[in-house]
Motif scaffolding. Structure first.
Motif, PDB file in Angstrom:
ATOM      1  N   LYS A 172       0.914  -1.297  -0.036  1.00 24.35           N
ATOM      2  CA  LYS A 172      -0.030   0.089   0.174  1.00 24.35           C
ATOM      3  C   LYS A 172       1.037   1.193   0.106  1.00 24.35           C
ATOM      4  O   LYS A 172       0.687   1.932  -0.628  1.00 24.35           O
ATOM      5  CB  LYS A 172      -1.017  -0.120   1.289  1.00 24.35           C
ATOM      6  N   LEU A 173       1.927   1.160   1.004  1.00 25.21           N
ATOM      7  CA  LEU A 173       3.114   2.451   0.917  1.00 25.21           C
ATOM      8  C   LEU A 173       3.558   2.508  -0.476  1.00 25.21           C
ATOM      9  O   LEU A 173       3.438   3.774  -1.110  1.00 25.21           O
ATOM     10  CB  LEU A 173       4.009   2.079   1.841  1.00 25.21           C
ATOM     11  N   ASN A 181       4.059   5.508  -5.644  1.00 23.17           N
ATOM     12  CA  ASN A 181       4.062   5.477  -7.267  1.00 23.17           C
ATOM     13  C   ASN A 181       2.866   6.211  -7.753  1.00 23.17           C
ATOM     14  O   ASN A 181       3.240   7.042  -8.885  1.00 23.17           O
ATOM     15  CB  ASN A 181       4.257   4.014  -7.547  1.00 23.17           C
ATOM     16  N   ALA A 182       1.627   6.105  -7.276  1.00 24.34           N
ATOM     17  CA  ALA A 182       0.776   6.976  -7.485  1.00 24.34           C
ATOM     18  C   ALA A 182       0.649   8.350  -7.601  1.00 24.34           C
ATOM     19  O   ALA A 182       0.579   9.126  -8.329  1.00 24.34           O
ATOM     20  CB  ALA A 182      -0.628   6.445  -6.707  1.00 24.34           C
ATOM     21  N   LEU A 204       5.618  -4.796  -7.558  1.00 19.67           N
ATOM     22  CA  LEU A 204       4.865  -5.765  -6.030  1.00 19.67           C
ATOM     23  C   LEU A 204       5.199  -6.957  -6.074  1.00 19.67           C
ATOM     24  O   LEU A 204       5.410  -7.399  -5.187  1.00 19.67           O
ATOM     25  CB  LEU A 204       3.762  -4.790  -5.921  1.00 19.67           C
ATOM     26  N   ILE A 205       4.715  -7.419  -7.264  1.00 22.78           N
ATOM     27  CA  ILE A 205       5.053  -8.962  -7.487  1.00 22.78           C
ATOM     28  C   ILE A 205       6.377  -9.272  -7.427  1.00 22.78           C
ATOM     29  O   ILE A 205       6.646 -10.325  -6.708  1.00 22.78           O
ATOM     30  CB  ILE A 205       4.264  -9.221  -8.857  1.00 22.78           C
ATOM     31  N   GLY A 206       7.168  -8.574  -7.955  1.00 19.42           N
ATOM     32  CA  GLY A 206       8.754  -8.677  -7.762  1.00 19.42           C
ATOM     33  C   GLY A 206       9.161  -8.643  -6.497  1.00 19.42           C
ATOM     34  O   GLY A 206      10.039  -9.525  -5.945  1.00 19.42           O
ATOM     35  N   MET A 207       8.662  -7.536  -5.967  1.00 17.03           N
ATOM     36  CA  MET A 207       9.094  -7.351  -4.311  1.00 17.03           C
ATOM     37  C   MET A 207       8.817  -8.489  -3.470  1.00 17.03           C
ATOM     38  O   MET A 207       9.291  -8.841  -2.440  1.00 17.03           O
ATOM     39  CB  MET A 207       8.656  -5.940  -3.856  1.00 17.03           C
ATOM     40  N   GLY A 208       7.446  -9.098  -3.802  1.00 14.76           N
ATOM     41  CA  GLY A 208       6.893  -9.926  -2.684  1.00 14.76           C
ATOM     42  C   GLY A 208       7.600 -11.224  -2.707  1.00 14.76           C
ATOM     43  O   GLY A 208       7.419 -12.220  -1.838  1.00 14.76           O
TER      44      GLY A 208
END
Length: 642
Positions: free
Chosen positions: A104-105, A110-111, A174-178
């Motif tokens: 979320k952060l 990025n938003a 985010l998928i890569g970071m997960g």
């Protein structure tokens, strides 16, 4: 503190990392919006602007290019930022923040950057769209300027399209970071680096690939350029990859084995660190070098075509106006007195004229494969009269019984006649039995396509042959040089309007082709400049990101150096040298690639393009220098916090 406030604080604290990404993204949005404003402009859609349709299609293609390029650029930037913050994210996880909260952060951050880039890009696009429309109106030569409008459809497509683009890339990030565990994130900056190794065979392969590619490009001809383009590109790309991944490390290690050079001043530290930096940055340097070569080659090619349009047309149309007509005399309206009088009414002066009568024959051309083709027999004096004053060429003298073939197309390697060949014609055709003295290239009259291949004869032989020829075998020609020919479009059109349709088909002029080519080249150059600048900003930003991903490691190393007595001035010198090498090596490699591309282009276009290519390379180098100075300033500002 809310997540939104924390995200804004993180952006504010890491602004030195985000600034290049923000500016590049803003520029992409601005260019996309300006092009979209033209594409969806009511006057363009309704066809109210003459010649705007072809520009619209070109801009639509550019929009797709901008979107695709922005996707990969933003994706790379996102992963680069993630790498710099692995330790921070690991610490937040250790303190109890859940994976969904971290996502979320990052999403908020990025938003925020996306909304700022889109807002700034649309605002700047609106601000500069008026200048863009004014420049396009001038290039399109429309009577009324293109109206300034804020086009809602363009605004919607730009804002929604780029926000979705940023959102999709954020989700991929985010998928890569997960996949990373907390312990991996915390120790990301502590991973030990192994001594870089290089392969002598792969380094040699880099030299072989680049040398072979350069050699083919240097020696290629107009007839082979299409066949060798892909192989040369493949060889150069492979050679460039191994140049950075293997050869660069081998060269630096070789310098380490040269005590007289290596142990002087701060070179020991500079080179020792560069060995690791070049290995770590090899892929990004490879990408930026290839990107630089693409920018330089594409920009140089467009600029060369723009600047070379006039030279090409002077070769294609030796006279400003040309008129050919079957028989021994041209129509009265194309006689010198009438042409001079007609053009004088529009303020255009006739500075030279040439009149002649040729003989049309069917002759056998030897290459490629013997075939019958129309040729025009002319006396050598006509060639001397047309070429010598204009180009300072030496006079041609042809002996009785001899002939000389004139190929109108420069740069071709077809040998239609070798020295000593005998001219073979169809039965009963004139010119049979002439001993050919070889061939020369270059048109000297604005002849129709079907009779633009010329055989020059001895003047006495030609006059005797002309007297015996029937009227249907003769072709009369009148050519005129006018001044100023570049601004004489209206006068030439008025002269042409006085001819019948059949006569107008035999009328040729340099002016209309020049104006059309100039308009197309100017528009291509105008649109291409923005795309090239976008690519340039992206390539510079990639280097910027890469430097700042290693900032924390460099700070730790330089902190250790200060403890053993290395001064801040020496650290600044080491840093400047390393940043300079990383910034300018791709420019050097890309410039060399582009230079051989320019050479291949010179072979194709049959005129020198070096002065145009050199100007493009110098402009690119100056822009890169400016980017380097800004990056070094930001980097050194962070290094002072040791």
């Amino acid at each position: 503190m809310t997540f939104r406030q924390l995200a804004l604080k993180n952006i504010q604290g890491n602004w030195h990392r985000y600034i290049a990404f923000f500016l590049s993204s803003t520029f992409s949005v601005m260019i996309f919006y300006i092009y979209a404003s033209f594409i969806f402009h009511p006057d363009v859609v309704n066809g109210a602007i003459q010649a705007a349709d072809k520009v619209r299609h070109g801009m639509i293609a550019c929009e797709f290019l901008i979107v695709m390029f922005s996707f990969f650029f933003v994706l790379y930037a996102s992963f680069a930022f993630l790498k710099t913050r692995k330790k921070e994210i690991g610490l937040l996880t250790l303190l109890g923040m859940t994976r969904s909260q971290i996502n979320k952060l990052v999403l908020y951050e990025n938003a925020a950057i996306a909304l700022l880039s889109i807002a700034a890009g649309c605002a700047l696009g609106t601000l500069f769209s008026k200048l863009f429309f004014m420049a396009l109106a001038e290039l399109l030569q429309v009577d009324n300027p293109i109206r300034f409008l804020i086009v809602p459809q363009a605004l919607l497509y730009t804002a929604a399209g780029f926000f979705l683009l940023f959102l999709a890339i954020t989700l991929i990030t985010l998928i890569g970071m997960g996949r990373n565990q907390v312990i991996e994130l915390l120790k990301a900056s502590k991973q030990p680096k192994t001594m870089p190794a290089s392969s002598g065979w792969l380094a040699a392969l880099a030299v072989v690939c680049l040398g072979t590619g350069y050699g083919i490009a240097y020696t290629t001809s107009a007839n082979m350029i299409v066949l060798v383009m892909l192989p040369v590109t493949g060889l150069v790309v492979v050679g460039t990859y191994f140049l950075f991944t293997q050869a660069s490390v081998a060269i630096l290690k070789r310098l380490q084995r040269m005590p007289g050079f290596y142990y002087r001043s701060t070179r020991l530290i500079t080179i020792a660190q560069l060995v690791f930096k070049m290995k770590d940055n090899a892929r990004i340097l490879f990408v930026v070098s290839v990107l630089s070569a693409v920018i330089l080659t594409a920009s140089g090619s467009v600029y060369m075509f723009y600047q070379g349009a006039r030279e090409q047309l002077l070769d294609t149309f030796p006279q400003s106006i040309g008129y050919a007509e079957p028989g021994s005399a041209v129509t009265p309206s194309m006689r010198p007195e009438q042409v001079q009088r007609s053009l004088a009414e529009s303020g255009v002066q006739v500075t030279g004229s040439i009149e002649t009568v040729g003989i049309v024959a069917s002759a056998e051309l030897n290459t490629p494969g013997p075939r019958m083709s129309k040729v025009l027999l002319l006396p050598a004096d006509v060639y001397n009269e047309a070429v010598e004053p204009a180009k300072g060429a030496g006079r041609i003298a042809i002996e009785p019984g001899h002939g000389l073939f004139v190929n109108p197309y420069r740069g071709t390697e077809f040998v239609y006649f070798k020295k000593g060949d005998i001219l073979t014609t169809a039965e009963g055709e004139p010119g049979a039995g002439l001993q050919m003295d070889g061939q020369i290239s270059g048109a000297f009259l604005n002849l129709p396509y079907e009779t633009n291949r010329v055989v020059l004869m001895n003047d006495g032989d030609f006059q005797a042959l002309l007297t015996a020829m029937p009227e249907e075998k003769k072709l009369a020609y009148a050519g005129y040089e006018i001044a100023p020919w570049e601004q004489s479009g209206a006068a030439v059109n008025e002269l042409k309007s006085r001819l019948t349709k059949a006569q107008a088909d035999r009328f040729s002029d340099r002016v209309s082709s020049y104006l059309e080519m100039k308009q197309f080249s100017s528009l291509t150059l105008f649109i291409g400049v923005f795309i090239s600048f976008l690519f340039f900003m992206a390539s510079g930003s990639m280097l910027y990101f890469k430097l700042f991903t290693e900032l924390q490691d460099d700070q730790a190393q330089y902190r250790s150096l200060t403890r053993i007595g290395v001064s801040m001035q020496e650290i600044r010198s080491i840093t400047s040298a390393q940043i300079g090498i990383i910034f300018f090596i791709p420019v050097l490699v890309g410039g060399v690639h582009a230079a051989f591309a320019y050479k291949a282009l010179s072979n194709t276009m049959a005129f020198s393009v070096w002065k145009y290519g050199l100007l493009i390379v110098l402009i690119y180098a100056v822009m890169q220098l400016f980017y380097f100075l800004l990056t070094r300033r930001a980097y050194m500002k962070q290094m002072k916090r040791l």
